[in-house]
Design an enzyme around this catalytic site. Structure first.
Site, PDB file in Angstrom:
ATOM      1  N   ARG A  40       0.776  -1.259   0.000  1.00  0.00           N
ATOM      2  CA  ARG A  40       0.000   0.000   0.000  1.00  0.00           C
ATOM      3  C   ARG A  40       0.797   1.293   0.000  1.00  0.00           C
ATOM      4  O   ARG A  40       0.198   2.357  -0.002  1.00  0.00           O
ATOM      5  CB  ARG A  40      -0.974   0.031   1.192  1.00  0.00           C
ATOM      6  CG  ARG A  40      -1.893  -1.152   1.322  1.00  0.00           C
ATOM      7  CD  ARG A  40      -2.879  -1.228   0.187  1.00  0.00           C
ATOM      8  NE  ARG A  40      -3.913  -2.222   0.416  1.00  0.00           N
ATOM      9  CZ  ARG A  40      -4.455  -2.937  -0.541  1.00  0.00           C
ATOM     10  NH1 ARG A  40      -4.093  -2.802  -1.804  1.00  0.00           N
ATOM     11  NH2 ARG A  40      -5.396  -3.809  -0.279  1.00  0.00           N
ATOM     12  N   ASP A  80      -1.640 -12.934  -1.318  1.00  0.00           N
ATOM     13  CA  ASP A  80      -2.540 -11.848  -1.754  1.00  0.00           C
ATOM     14  C   ASP A  80      -2.950 -11.019  -0.536  1.00  0.00           C
ATOM     15  O   ASP A  80      -4.112 -10.603  -0.405  1.00  0.00           O
ATOM     16  CB  ASP A  80      -3.773 -12.380  -2.500  1.00  0.00           C
ATOM     17  CG  ASP A  80      -4.526 -11.257  -3.225  1.00  0.00           C
ATOM     18  OD1 ASP A  80      -4.044 -10.109  -3.234  1.00  0.00           O
ATOM     19  OD2 ASP A  80      -5.602 -11.543  -3.775  1.00  0.00           O
TER      20      ASP A  80
HETATM   21  O1  DOR Z   1      -9.111  -9.011  -2.931  1.00  0.00           O
HETATM   22  C1  DOR Z   1      -8.299  -8.371  -3.574  1.00  0.00           C
HETATM   23  N1  DOR Z   1      -7.687  -7.294  -3.071  1.00  0.00           N
HETATM   24  N2  DOR Z   1      -8.026  -8.774  -4.828  1.00  0.00           N
HETATM   25  C2  DOR Z   1      -7.268  -8.039  -5.662  1.00  0.00           C
HETATM   26  O2  DOR Z   1      -7.085  -8.435  -6.772  1.00  0.00           O
HETATM   27  C3  DOR Z   1      -6.710  -6.742  -5.220  1.00  0.00           C
HETATM   28  C4  DOR Z   1      -6.593  -6.690  -3.759  1.00  0.00           C
HETATM   29  C5  DOR Z   1      -6.335  -5.306  -3.217  1.00  0.00           C
HETATM   30  O3  DOR Z   1      -5.482  -4.585  -3.738  1.00  0.00           O
HETATM   31  O4  DOR Z   1      -6.975  -4.934  -2.214  1.00  0.00           O
END
Ligand code: DOR
Length: 402
Positions: free
Chosen positions: A21, A280
């Protein structure tokens, strides 16, 4: 390696997919807190996705991530992934060769697939010249449309718009076709359906240069969690444990799928179709998550709960321990075409029981459907020289400096 003794000694893990982020969304996570959370979860190397603001689409920004990333004492090493297209807008390729020279370890527009097949073909070709892999988020956005969860019996029951498995599988098929045509290396991230696994399995058998990863939450949770279930895929439903339906902490993209899909992911791990487990990790500030389900951001904060989720399936006998450790270490390194960094060692206490609380996380993202849940298995952070107090303090200082 067997899950017999209490402790496992393993090389440090490598996460191919985390959202740290910074820059732009430091209220959700920073490079410091994210790297710290990574190490806490056992990931001594973490690849940071470029869906930041600005997106990581210039050599200067790639270098900036290296400059800002915390030192080893404070967290896992951070490797930047640069975007495929300028601004992640899917219109124009970024300068992939220059980005690689600046230190980008891979390219991805994660969160947004590259919809234009001609552009995606060029991306594969340029990435091959740059000696890097393209990491694609496979999703046909026309087909997934405004879906907020997996399309199936549960979405019908809840009255929520769904994303069909086919929205992922048609994209996987297109991407594999282009990898076959160009001969360039393609990595499909957070693959989540039985059909996608089968497509990758067949493509690999045909010699297509494709690899894939799956996430710990897709290995452990099903779409029933959106309806309030809190039973792991290998558990029977416990009425006493039920959560509430429409809990936005279960909203993630790709969505939590069916038990059949979960079993197919484990089968793919066990037979080598799946190359890596990637978190992820998608931390979000509460303002983006503590809202109605359809308004909430997609994502689960996953770095610090990966180990117990994965060990749950191993304990159930769904894949051998050696296989999952490889998917967390040598597997991801091979996807990037690098050696696993030497000298990172972890001890995992497979029997330690702990409760997920906001305070137990180094991550600023407290968005997980596991909140309040007792889990078994954790990384021995004392062995890493990481203390909650010291690290938290350093992370807080890093935030207050901005
Ligand atoms: O759940 C998700 N969050 N899938 C994504 O592809 C992007 C990610 C995010 O950046 O929050």
């Amino acid at each position: 390696m067997k899950l017999e003794g209490r402790y496992i000694e393993t090389p440090g893990f490598m996460d191919l997919h985390a959202h740290l982020r910074e820059p732009g969304f430091e209220e959700s996570e920073t490079l410091a807190t994210g790297a710290h959370a990574a190490l806490h979860g056992g990931f001594t190397t973490v690849c940071a996705m470029p869906n930041t603001d600005p997106a990581i689409d210039t050599p200067a920004l790639v270098k900036e991530i290296y400059a800002r990333a915390p030192g080893w004492a404070e967290g896992g090493r951070v490797w930047p992934i640069a975007s495929i297209t300028r601004g992640r807008k899917g219109k124009e390729l970024a300068d992939l060769v220059e980005l690689a020279e600046a230190g980008a370890v891979a390219f991805s527009d994660d969160g947004s697939p590259v919809d234009d097949p001609r552009l995606f073909r060029s991306a594969l070709e340029y990435a091959r010249s740059a000696g890097r892999v393209v990491i694609e988020h496979p999703q046909d956005t026309a087909l997934s449309a405004k879906g907020v969860m997996h399309e199936g019996a549960v979405s019908a029951r809840l009255g929520l718009p769904g994303m069909p498995a086919a929205a992922e599988e048609t994209a996987v098929a297109r991407d594999i076709t282009l990898a076959r045509m160009t001969g360039a290396r393609l990595h499909l991230t957070h693959v989540s359906t039985a059909g996608s696994i089968e497509l990758v399995r067949r493509a690999k058998a045909d010699g297509v240069p494709v690899t894939c990863d799956i996430t710990p939450h897709h290995l452990a949770l099903t779409d029933e969690w959106v309806a309030g279930s809190r039973a792991f895929a290998w558990e029977v439903e416990d009425e006493g444990l039920r959560g509430v339906p429409y809990d936005s902490s279960t909203k993630v993209n790709p969505p939590l799928r069916t038990l059949g899909d979960v079993r197919a992911l484990w089968a793919g791990l066990a037979d080598g179709t799946v190359d890596a487990i990637a978190t992820d990790h998608a931390p979000h500030a509460s303002t983006r998550k503590d809202v109605e389900f359809d308004q909430a951001a997609f994502g689960i904060s996953g770095l610090e709960t990966a180990v117990p989720l994965i060990l749950g399936g191993v304990r159930a006998g769904w894949a051998p321990l050696t296989t999952v450790i490889a998917a967390l270490t040598t597997g991801p390194a091979r996807v990037l075409g690098v050696e696993l960094p030497e000298g990172d060692h972890l001890t995992i206490d497979t029997q330690a029981e702990w409760v997920v609380t906001p305070e137990s996380f180094f991550s600023l993202g407290k968005n997980t459907p596991l909140m309040g849940r007792s889990l078994i298995g954790r990384v021995d952070i004392a062995g890493l020289g990481l203390t909650k107090r010291g690290g938290g303090q350093r992370a807080a200082e890093a935030i207050s400096r901005r």
